[in-house]
Design an enzyme around this catalytic site. Structure first.
Site, PDB file in Angstrom:
ATOM      1  N   GLU A 231      -5.518  -5.233  10.836  1.00 32.39           N
ATOM      2  CA  GLU A 231      -4.579  -4.122  11.032  1.00 32.39           C
ATOM      3  C   GLU A 231      -4.967  -3.337  12.286  1.00 32.39           C
ATOM      4  O   GLU A 231      -5.848  -2.477  12.235  1.00 32.39           O
ATOM      5  CB  GLU A 231      -4.639  -3.163   9.839  1.00 32.39           C
ATOM      6  CG  GLU A 231      -4.168  -3.760   8.549  1.00 32.39           C
ATOM      7  CD  GLU A 231      -3.562  -2.691   7.641  1.00 32.39           C
ATOM      8  OE1 GLU A 231      -2.387  -2.848   7.291  1.00 32.39           O
ATOM      9  OE2 GLU A 231      -4.236  -1.712   7.322  1.00 32.39           O
TER      10      GLU A 231
ATOM     11  N   GLY B 297       1.511   2.623  10.533  1.00 33.52           N
ATOM     12  CA  GLY B 297       2.291   3.835  10.315  1.00 33.52           C
ATOM     13  C   GLY B 297       2.978   4.383  11.555  1.00 33.52           C
ATOM     14  O   GLY B 297       3.471   5.508  11.558  1.00 33.52           O
TER      15      GLY B 297
ATOM     16  N   GLY C  80       2.785  -0.952   4.269  1.00 37.72           N
ATOM     17  CA  GLY C  80       2.717   0.453   3.868  1.00 37.72           C
ATOM     18  C   GLY C  80       4.100   1.018   3.589  1.00 37.72           C
ATOM     19  O   GLY C  80       4.672   0.815   2.523  1.00 37.72           O
TER      20      GLY C  80
ATOM     21  N   SER D 288       3.183  -1.587  10.378  1.00 38.62           N
ATOM     22  CA  SER D 288       4.612  -1.403  10.642  1.00 38.62           C
ATOM     23  C   SER D 288       5.465  -2.647  10.383  1.00 38.62           C
ATOM     24  O   SER D 288       6.446  -2.899  11.089  1.00 38.62           O
ATOM     25  CB  SER D 288       4.833  -0.900  12.082  1.00 38.62           C
ATOM     26  OG  SER D 288       4.180   0.338  12.255  1.00 38.62           O
TER      27      SER D 288
ATOM     28  N   ASN E 182       0.867  -1.182   0.000  1.00 35.75           N
ATOM     29  CA  ASN E 182       0.000   0.000   0.000  1.00 35.75           C
ATOM     30  C   ASN E 182       0.904   1.231   0.000  1.00 35.75           C
ATOM     31  O   ASN E 182       1.499   1.567   1.019  1.00 35.75           O
ATOM     32  CB  ASN E 182      -0.890  -0.018   1.257  1.00 35.75           C
ATOM     33  CG  ASN E 182      -1.676   1.270   1.392  1.00 35.75           C
ATOM     34  OD1 ASN E 182      -1.836   2.016   0.437  1.00 35.75           O
ATOM     35  ND2 ASN E 182      -2.164   1.531   2.597  1.00 35.75           N
ATOM     36  N   TRP E 183       0.992   1.902  -1.159  1.00 36.59           N
ATOM     37  CA  TRP E 183       1.904   3.055  -1.266  1.00 36.59           C
ATOM     38  C   TRP E 183       1.361   4.306  -0.581  1.00 36.59           C
ATOM     39  O   TRP E 183       2.037   5.320  -0.546  1.00 36.59           O
ATOM     40  CB  TRP E 183       2.165   3.365  -2.736  1.00 36.59           C
ATOM     41  CG  TRP E 183       3.124   2.428  -3.396  1.00 36.59           C
ATOM     42  CD1 TRP E 183       3.710   1.308  -2.866  1.00 36.59           C
ATOM     43  CD2 TRP E 183       3.641   2.553  -4.734  1.00 36.59           C
ATOM     44  NE1 TRP E 183       4.541   0.727  -3.792  1.00 36.59           N
ATOM     45  CE2 TRP E 183       4.520   1.467  -4.947  1.00 36.59           C
ATOM     46  CE3 TRP E 183       3.442   3.452  -5.774  1.00 36.59           C
ATOM     47  CZ2 TRP E 183       5.196   1.283  -6.157  1.00 36.59           C
ATOM     48  CZ3 TRP E 183       4.106   3.275  -6.978  1.00 36.59           C
ATOM     49  CH2 TRP E 183       4.987   2.195  -7.163  1.00 36.59           C
ATOM     50  N   LYS E 184       0.122   4.243  -0.088  1.00 29.26           N
ATOM     51  CA  LYS E 184      -0.511   5.435   0.507  1.00 29.26           C
ATOM     52  C   LYS E 184      -0.403   6.610  -0.473  1.00 29.26           C
ATOM     53  O   LYS E 184      -0.492   6.389  -1.674  1.00 29.26           O
ATOM     54  CB  LYS E 184       0.128   5.757   1.864  1.00 29.26           C
ATOM     55  CG  LYS E 184       0.125   4.536   2.799  1.00 29.26           C
ATOM     56  CD  LYS E 184       0.629   4.862   4.160  1.00 29.26           C
ATOM     57  CE  LYS E 184       0.846   3.596   4.964  1.00 29.26           C
ATOM     58  NZ  LYS E 184      -0.045   3.470   6.092  1.00 29.26           N
TER      59      LYS E 184
ATOM     60  N   HIS F  95      -9.589   0.733   4.640  1.00 33.07           N
ATOM     61  CA  HIS F  95      -8.319   0.987   5.334  1.00 33.07           C
ATOM     62  C   HIS F  95      -8.555   1.977   6.479  1.00 33.07           C
ATOM     63  O   HIS F  95      -9.360   2.893   6.353  1.00 33.07           O
ATOM     64  CB  HIS F  95      -7.290   1.541   4.337  1.00 33.07           C
ATOM     65  CG  HIS F  95      -5.909   1.589   4.903  1.00 33.07           C
ATOM     66  ND1 HIS F  95      -5.491   2.597   5.728  1.00 33.07           N
ATOM     67  CD2 HIS F  95      -4.869   0.727   4.782  1.00 33.07           C
ATOM     68  CE1 HIS F  95      -4.231   2.356   6.091  1.00 33.07           C
ATOM     69  NE2 HIS F  95      -3.839   1.222   5.524  1.00 33.07           N
TER      70      HIS F  95
ATOM     71  N   GLU G 143      -6.932   4.441   7.526  1.00 34.68           N
ATOM     72  CA  GLU G 143      -6.721   5.865   7.219  1.00 34.68           C
ATOM     73  C   GLU G 143      -7.944   6.465   6.535  1.00 34.68           C
ATOM     74  O   GLU G 143      -8.239   7.643   6.681  1.00 34.68           O
ATOM     75  CB  GLU G 143      -5.454   6.032   6.371  1.00 34.68           C
ATOM     76  CG  GLU G 143      -4.205   5.835   7.219  1.00 34.68           C
ATOM     77  CD  GLU G 143      -2.988   5.345   6.464  1.00 34.68           C
ATOM     78  OE1 GLU G 143      -2.971   5.394   5.220  1.00 34.68           O
ATOM     79  OE2 GLU G 143      -2.038   4.900   7.139  1.00 34.68           O
TER      80      GLU G 143
HETATM   81  P1  PGA Z   1       2.482   0.651   7.576  1.00 36.21           P
HETATM   82  O1  PGA Z   1       1.046   0.726   6.856  1.00 36.21           O
HETATM   83  O2  PGA Z   1       3.136  -0.604   7.076  1.00 36.21           O
HETATM   84  O3  PGA Z   1       3.180   1.888   7.133  1.00 36.21           O
HETATM   85  O4  PGA Z   1       2.233   0.599   9.047  1.00 36.21           O
HETATM   86  C1  PGA Z   1       0.222  -0.379   6.773  1.00 36.21           C
HETATM   87  C2  PGA Z   1      -0.910  -0.092   5.840  1.00 36.21           C
HETATM   88  O5  PGA Z   1      -0.925   0.941   5.155  1.00 36.21           O
HETATM   89  O6  PGA Z   1      -1.835  -0.874   5.749  1.00 36.21           O
END
Ligand code: PGA
Length: 251
Positions: free
Chosen positions: A162, A168, A229, A208, A7-9, A93, A95
């Site tokens: 998650e 993150g 991520g 993470s 997941n590149w966000k 997700h 976020e």
């Molecule tokens: P992260 O994000 O690995 O940066 O904690 C996980 C995700 O976006 O699902």
């Protein structure tokens, strides 16, 4: 078979960087058994990188609209995503739940729409904090999100557990506690889809994950893969994660 989803966000900012990261990641993967990789860049980069996707490295999207077409300004349909080569969509997700107040109802609709379009759905669930009634939070969130899924479509359903406090933050869950939470998710899947189907359904961990801590998670067979991520934006780091995630008996 395990799944590793990148997941590149909201990265990277430039087209050439998207091309470079995607291209380098594909080049480092080579032929792999026992693992399926998908990369989910921001929407605008999907058509830019789609020709680089392969049978071994799928293209995926970070979100999708809940309707197939219509007067929904700013939305993108799962059918459109499929048309440009996406195989998979991340739904719900944390976020999106936090920053754009995505509701349980919208997540339920998006999951159904994604599966109906013939795409894989990676449905994200997880508690805010590991305190109070956090186990109930996982159970109820999962129950609500899968409520409308038809049994015919579940071969393309993946769940990503998650914990929000781990996404993150650099503070991953422990592998043992992850397995405990995955078993809670699986209990809900069994109630809805039956024991045989629920046993087969991959439940991934995200939060993470990096090239160091992946090894502790990779030895747990209950973990069906990883949603990565920040650790997916560097092709070298991500390929180390993918290599470590392979199930040993299948490599
Ligand atoms: P992260 O994000 O690995 O940066 O904690 C996980 C995700 O976006 O699902």
């Amino acid at each position: 078979m395990r799944y590793v989803i990148a997941n590149w966000k909201m990265y990277p900012q430039r087209r050439e960087d998207a091309l470079r990261i995607f291209g380098d990641t594909v080049a480092m993967m080579g032929a792999m058994r026992g693992i399926r990789v998908a990369i989910c860049p921001p929407f605008v980069w999907l058509p830019v990188v789609s020709s680089l996707a392969k049978s071994t490295v799928w293209l995926g999207a970070q979100d999708s609209g809940w309707a197939d077409e219509g007067a929904f300004t700013g939305e993108i349909s799962p059918t459109m995503l499929k048309n440009i080569g996406c195989r998979l969509v991340i739904v719900g997700h944390s976020e999106r739940r936090t920053h754009v107040a995505e509701s349980q109802e919208i997540i339920r609709k998006k999951t159904v729409a994604t599966l109906r379009a013939g795409l894989f759905a990676v449905l994200c669930v997880g508690e805010q904090q590991r305190e109070g009634e956090w186990e109930k939070e996982i159970l109820e969130q999962t129950r609500s999100a899968i409520a409308d899924i038809a049994q015919d479509n579940i071969q393309r359903l993946l769940i990503a557990y998650e914990p929000v406090w781990a996404v993150g933050t650099g503070k991953a869950d422990s592998p043992k506690d992850t397995v405990t939470s995955i078993l809670l998710v699986r209990r809900v899947l069994k109630d809805k889809f039956g024991a045989a189907a629920a046993e087969q359904m991959p439940v991934l961990y995200g939060g993470s994950i990096n090239a160091q801590n992946i090894h502790g998670f990779a030895v747990e067979p209950e973990i069906g893969g990883f949603l990565v991520g920040h650790g997916s934006l560097d092709a070298g780091e991500f390929s180390k994660i993918v290599m470590a995630a392979r199930l040993k008996e299948e490599t």
